[in-house]
Design an enzyme around this catalytic site. Structure first.
Site, PDB file in Angstrom:
ATOM      1  N   LYS A 195      24.921  41.030  40.496  1.00  0.00           N
ATOM      2  CA  LYS A 195      24.734  40.857  41.946  1.00  0.00           C
ATOM      3  C   LYS A 195      24.289  39.441  42.252  1.00  0.00           C
ATOM      4  O   LYS A 195      24.785  38.802  43.169  1.00  0.00           O
ATOM      5  CB  LYS A 195      23.654  41.818  42.505  1.00  0.00           C
ATOM      6  CG  LYS A 195      24.023  43.260  42.675  1.00  0.00           C
ATOM      7  CD  LYS A 195      24.979  43.553  43.805  1.00  0.00           C
ATOM      8  CE  LYS A 195      26.410  43.459  43.355  1.00  0.00           C
ATOM      9  NZ  LYS A 195      26.994  44.574  42.682  1.00  0.00           N
ATOM     10  N   CYS A 229      44.251  39.851  48.782  1.00  0.00           N
ATOM     11  CA  CYS A 229      45.041  39.628  49.981  1.00  0.00           C
ATOM     12  C   CYS A 229      44.991  40.892  50.832  1.00  0.00           C
ATOM     13  O   CYS A 229      44.945  42.003  50.297  1.00  0.00           O
ATOM     14  CB  CYS A 229      46.502  39.296  49.731  1.00  0.00           C
ATOM     15  SG  CYS A 229      46.742  37.815  48.743  1.00  0.00           S
ATOM     16  N   GLU A 267      27.136  36.855  41.729  1.00  0.00           N
ATOM     17  CA  GLU A 267      28.214  36.993  42.707  1.00  0.00           C
ATOM     18  C   GLU A 267      27.913  36.328  44.029  1.00  0.00           C
ATOM     19  O   GLU A 267      28.768  35.681  44.602  1.00  0.00           O
ATOM     20  CB  GLU A 267      28.402  38.488  43.036  1.00  0.00           C
ATOM     21  CG  GLU A 267      29.356  39.227  42.202  1.00  0.00           C
ATOM     22  CD  GLU A 267      29.596  40.612  42.780  1.00  0.00           C
ATOM     23  OE1 GLU A 267      30.718  40.884  43.173  1.00  0.00           O
ATOM     24  OE2 GLU A 267      28.653  41.423  42.839  1.00  0.00           O
ATOM     25  N   LYS A 315      37.215  41.823  47.428  1.00  0.00           N
ATOM     26  CA  LYS A 315      36.653  43.168  47.281  1.00  0.00           C
ATOM     27  C   LYS A 315      37.467  44.020  46.320  1.00  0.00           C
ATOM     28  O   LYS A 315      36.929  44.761  45.517  1.00  0.00           O
ATOM     29  CB  LYS A 315      36.589  43.820  48.665  1.00  0.00           C
ATOM     30  CG  LYS A 315      36.014  45.224  48.666  1.00  0.00           C
ATOM     31  CD  LYS A 315      34.530  45.195  48.404  1.00  0.00           C
ATOM     32  CE  LYS A 315      33.906  46.563  48.413  1.00  0.00           C
ATOM     33  NZ  LYS A 315      32.588  46.533  47.738  1.00  0.00           N
ATOM     34  N   ARG A 351      39.123  40.867  51.360  1.00  0.00           N
ATOM     35  CA  ARG A 351      40.134  40.906  50.300  1.00  0.00           C
ATOM     36  C   ARG A 351      40.676  39.514  49.958  1.00  0.00           C
ATOM     37  O   ARG A 351      41.484  39.364  49.048  1.00  0.00           O
ATOM     38  CB  ARG A 351      41.312  41.781  50.742  1.00  0.00           C
ATOM     39  CG  ARG A 351      40.922  43.195  51.073  1.00  0.00           C
ATOM     40  CD  ARG A 351      42.128  43.968  51.545  1.00  0.00           C
ATOM     41  NE  ARG A 351      43.104  44.060  50.483  1.00  0.00           N
ATOM     42  CZ  ARG A 351      43.109  45.001  49.546  1.00  0.00           C
ATOM     43  NH1 ARG A 351      42.198  45.937  49.566  1.00  0.00           N
ATOM     44  NH2 ARG A 351      44.037  45.022  48.612  1.00  0.00           N
ATOM     45  N   GLU A 374      23.548  44.996  36.059  1.00  0.00           N
ATOM     46  CA  GLU A 374      24.025  45.058  37.440  1.00  0.00           C
ATOM     47  C   GLU A 374      23.253  44.070  38.326  1.00  0.00           C
ATOM     48  O   GLU A 374      23.842  43.394  39.170  1.00  0.00           O
ATOM     49  CB  GLU A 374      23.921  46.506  37.961  1.00  0.00           C
ATOM     50  CG  GLU A 374      24.261  46.714  39.418  1.00  0.00           C
ATOM     51  CD  GLU A 374      25.668  46.278  39.827  1.00  0.00           C
ATOM     52  OE1 GLU A 374      26.506  45.966  38.961  1.00  0.00           O
ATOM     53  OE2 GLU A 374      25.909  46.221  41.053  1.00  0.00           O
ATOM     54  N   HIS A 400      16.460  37.571  19.116  1.00  0.00           N
ATOM     55  CA  HIS A 400      17.564  37.270  18.204  1.00  0.00           C
ATOM     56  C   HIS A 400      18.391  36.084  18.702  1.00  0.00           C
ATOM     57  O   HIS A 400      19.519  35.896  18.263  1.00  0.00           O
ATOM     58  CB  HIS A 400      18.439  38.513  18.019  1.00  0.00           C
ATOM     59  CG  HIS A 400      17.694  39.649  17.388  1.00  0.00           C
ATOM     60  ND1 HIS A 400      17.369  39.667  16.058  1.00  0.00           N
ATOM     61  CD2 HIS A 400      17.159  40.769  17.922  1.00  0.00           C
ATOM     62  CE1 HIS A 400      16.681  40.769  15.788  1.00  0.00           C
ATOM     63  NE2 HIS A 400      16.541  41.453  16.919  1.00  0.00           N
ATOM     64  N   TRP A 427      44.290  35.550  49.262  1.00  0.00           N
ATOM     65  CA  TRP A 427      43.458  35.166  48.128  1.00  0.00           C
ATOM     66  C   TRP A 427      44.433  34.543  47.147  1.00  0.00           C
ATOM     67  O   TRP A 427      45.251  35.242  46.545  1.00  0.00           O
ATOM     68  CB  TRP A 427      42.783  36.410  47.547  1.00  0.00           C
ATOM     69  CG  TRP A 427      41.821  36.119  46.444  1.00  0.00           C
ATOM     70  CD1 TRP A 427      40.511  35.738  46.567  1.00  0.00           C
ATOM     71  CD2 TRP A 427      42.065  36.206  45.038  1.00  0.00           C
ATOM     72  NE1 TRP A 427      39.944  35.576  45.329  1.00  0.00           N
ATOM     73  CE2 TRP A 427      40.865  35.860  44.370  1.00  0.00           C
ATOM     74  CE3 TRP A 427      43.170  36.540  44.266  1.00  0.00           C
ATOM     75  CZ2 TRP A 427      40.749  35.837  42.986  1.00  0.00           C
ATOM     76  CZ3 TRP A 427      43.052  36.517  42.873  1.00  0.00           C
ATOM     77  CH2 TRP A 427      41.853  36.169  42.259  1.00  0.00           C
ATOM     78  N   ASN A 480      51.011  41.488  49.279  1.00  0.00           N
ATOM     79  CA  ASN A 480      49.775  41.532  48.499  1.00  0.00           C
ATOM     80  C   ASN A 480      50.158  41.942  47.090  1.00  0.00           C
ATOM     81  O   ASN A 480      50.774  42.986  46.901  1.00  0.00           O
ATOM     82  CB  ASN A 480      48.821  42.559  49.128  1.00  0.00           C
ATOM     83  CG  ASN A 480      47.659  42.895  48.216  1.00  0.00           C
ATOM     84  OD1 ASN A 480      47.222  42.063  47.419  1.00  0.00           O
ATOM     85  ND2 ASN A 480      47.161  44.112  48.326  1.00  0.00           N
ATOM     86  N   GLY A 481      49.801  41.116  46.108  1.00  0.00           N
ATOM     87  CA  GLY A 481      50.134  41.448  44.724  1.00  0.00           C
ATOM     88  C   GLY A 481      50.629  40.204  44.004  1.00  0.00           C
ATOM     89  O   GLY A 481      50.409  39.082  44.465  1.00  0.00           O
TER      90      GLY A 481
END
Ligand code: M6R
Length: 612
Positions: free
Chosen positions: A491, A2, A494, A607, A27, A487, A510, A74, A100-101
């Site tokens: 990417k 948020c 995402e 983010k 966000r 990484e 394996h 969000w 926000n939270g």
């Protein structure tokens, strides 16, 4: 998650609030809203969807108010809908709040308020806040500033994390803000003040900022700001001048922030190296205050972080162990904080966070401190929460990173970790100086070599065009190449929503090799001369089972069984991830573009993950 914005001053608030929201959409972007005080009433406009949707409301043009708060959401509690969008008002429409939270005890507070006759219109945790403020404002006798005291008593009842802005039609000359474990900054000018979840959102208006601490209240007027601690005793606070320039937080002609940030990597690395590393001199971190005596005591290092920052830590671990011989472990912050790690004063815990606001990383840091370990924060944001909590702090100088998918922060974090490892090694005399000097030379060459890697963009784009419709991809590597493959896989997931996994190349047989069938795409990273032959053998195993292969390498590979090879410049294996990740960032980017997705704002992601 948020984003929140606030404005009070001599200009119209609405355009400033909307601009701020647009730059905070990374966000969260499932709904947006604003509240202003106009004609002695609180007017709110909110809706599900992006800020652009809200922007279309014709009523916004009629708002002339000079004070307002705004929010981009969000969703945590309650689906994305108009009702659940912020701002939320109390039942009497006297107070409006954006938050926000997460309020963990909101059910309990809701029950309390319901028993007092309050009604709730949304499914959110936030709606308890304006109603609590109203309850205490009307039911408790306060001396002094009634508004501030009601906000304080109400927020003291909250458990969880919050950055909150409150306006009241009963006090139309101020915005009250408070934070705990969620970011909030106040930008200041002579006759106007700005509030935001992060600096870039308001950087085009001012470079002077106040950075609010946990449990600190600010009463923001048009021409001044007052600060109070949790007992409401007033104190002054220094203004911090932020060096970033506003254009660095814009797209500068690039189609997306992510592409711009990928291309900014040569400069981000140059800036992060800064004056810390110079040829012929010892690396310089004396400013952070770690003494040689303490360095000599350290017998264990933990690197703790989340997501991409954790992947940077995996490369840092290899460098720290190789150069200092101190056993180093990398932990995911959300695991570390709950696994009762063994820590003491001889343990150094390094926390990496681009934003410096990641809830799990901050909690892991607090835990480490409480167990007696020394803590070192690495962040990209000056004054961010982790840097304020840690014993020592150092910064990457990547500039603002706006795209949700982290790119330049990752490579900057690696370079900083490696320079730090060299600094430790120089102080501990744990590695031969000629080895360190060679490594320093290679680090200084990185910006030029990165430019060379970026010339491969068209080739990578071609490969992306061939594979963007695929449903699964696998990334393989050994050593630091394995860290990079993790990484690269993150990417891709995402921003392209393609299922992908990364494996240590030797682990393939394996189990995971059972997944390889005709036409599946396998991406191999081969930069370690000591391991290249072994990884080639593993990739041959997938080729013979019909896999389509892309190889990123700085070795002379004569085998021509591979479908696509991207050559990158040779360098020391400890820093090769800084070069080899770039083709993988570009691959994820172009696949996402070919699929027509929103690269900068991938679904379900934000983010800055300021909730657990
Ligand atoms: O701000 P931080 O570095 O603490 O963020 C950590 C992760 O949330 C972040 O790296 C995330 O994995 C990115 N979206 C990766 O691109």
């Amino acid at each position: 998650m948020c984003g929140i914005v606030g404005y009070i001053g001599d200009k119209k608030a609405t355009p400033i609030l909307i601009n701020g929201l647009l730059s905070l959409e990374y966000r969260g972007y499932d709904s947006a809203g604003i509240a202003v005080i106009q004609n002695n009433e609180i007017c709110t406009f909110k809706d599900k969807g992006r800020v652009a949707n809200l922007q279309k409301a014709p009523e916004l043009n009629n708002l002339t108010s000079n004070i307002g708060i705004a929010h981009t959401r969000w969703a945590t509690h309650g689906k994305p809908s108009k009702e659940n969008s912020h701002p939320h008002l109390d039942n009497s429409n006297n107070f409006a709040v954006v938050h926000n939270g997460i309020i963990e005890n909101y059910n309990e507070l809701k029950e309390f308020l319901s028993s007092k006759g309050y009604k709730f219109l949304s499914e959110t945790d936030t709606e308890v806040i304006p109603n609590l403020i109203h309850y205490y404002y009307t039911n408790e006798i306060f001396e002094g500033d009634k508004f501030l005291q009601a906000v304080k008593v109400a927020t003291n009842k909250l458990k969880g994390s919050y950055a909150i802005e409150v306006i009241s039609k009963l006090h139309p000359d101020r915005i009250i803000v408070v934070r705990k474990d969620s970011p909030l900054v106040i930008g200041t000018k002579a006759t106007e003040n700005f509030i935001a979840s992060d600096i870039p959102a308001i950087l085009s208006y001012t470079k002077d900022f106040y950075l609010l601490d946990d449990y600190e209240y600010a009463v923001v007027y048009k021409d001044h700001v007052q600060f109070f601690d949790n007992t409401l005793s007033e104190h002054s606070k220094p203004v911090k001048n932020i060096e970033w320039d506003a254009t660095s937080a814009e797209k500068n002609g690039y189609e997306d922030y992510m592409l711009k940030e990928i291309y900014e990597q040569p400069n981000a690395i140059l800036e992060t190296i800064g004056t810390r590393l110079k040829l012929g001199e010892n690396c310089c971190f004396d400013d952070i205050g770690i003494t040689k005596e303490y360095l000599q005591k350290i017998n264990k290092i933990y690197i703790v972080a989340c997501g991409t920052a954790m992947h940077a830590g995996l490369v840092g671990k290899v460098a720290l162990e190789k150069l200092t011989h101190i056993p180093t472990e990398v932990d995911i912050a959300s695991e570390f904080r709950y696994r009762d790690p063994i820590l003491n004063e001889k343990t150094l815990c390094i926390f990496i966070s681009q934003s410096g606001e990641t809830a799990d990383t901050i909690a892991a840091l607090k835990l480490s401190k409480s167990k007696g370990a020394k803590t070192l924060a690495i962040s990209n944001v000056v004054g961010s929460s982790i840097t304020r909590e840690a014993d020592y702090s150092i910064y990457t100088h990547a500039g603002p990173e706006i795209a949700v998918a982290s790119t330049k922060a990752y490579t900057s974090q690696i370079v900083l970790l490696i320079i730090l490892a060299i600094y430790f090694a120089e102080n501990l005399q744990s590695t031969n100086s000629s080895v360190l000097n060679n490594l320093k030379n290679d680090i200084l060459d990185l910006p030029t070599k990165l430019e060379t890697v970026l010339t491969e963009t068209e080739n990578i784009k071609d490969f992306a065009k061939k594979v963007y419709n695929e449903t699964d991809m696998y990334f393989l590597g050994r050593g630091t190449d394995y860290a990079v493959s993790m990484e690269g896989s993150l990417k891709l997931k995402e921003i392209s929503y393609i299922h992908s996994e990364s494996y240590a190349a030797g682990e393939l047989k394996h189990g995971p090799i059972a997944l390889i069938e005709n036409g599946v795409t396998v991406i191999g990273i081969l930069t370690n001369p000591d391991l290249v032959e072994k990884t080639i053998s593993n990739i041959q195993e997938v080729v013979s089972r019909g896999a389509k292969t892309l190889i990123i390498t700085n070795q002379n590979i004569t085998n021509n069984n591979f479908d696509f090879v991207i050559d990158i410049p040779e360098t020391n294996n400890l820093i090769s991830p800084i070069l080899s990740i770039v083709p993988l960032q570009l691959l994820a980017y172009y696949i996402s573009k070919y699929k027509g997705l929103d690269v900068d704002k991938p679904r379900n992601l934000a983010k800055s993950v300021t909730v657990e």
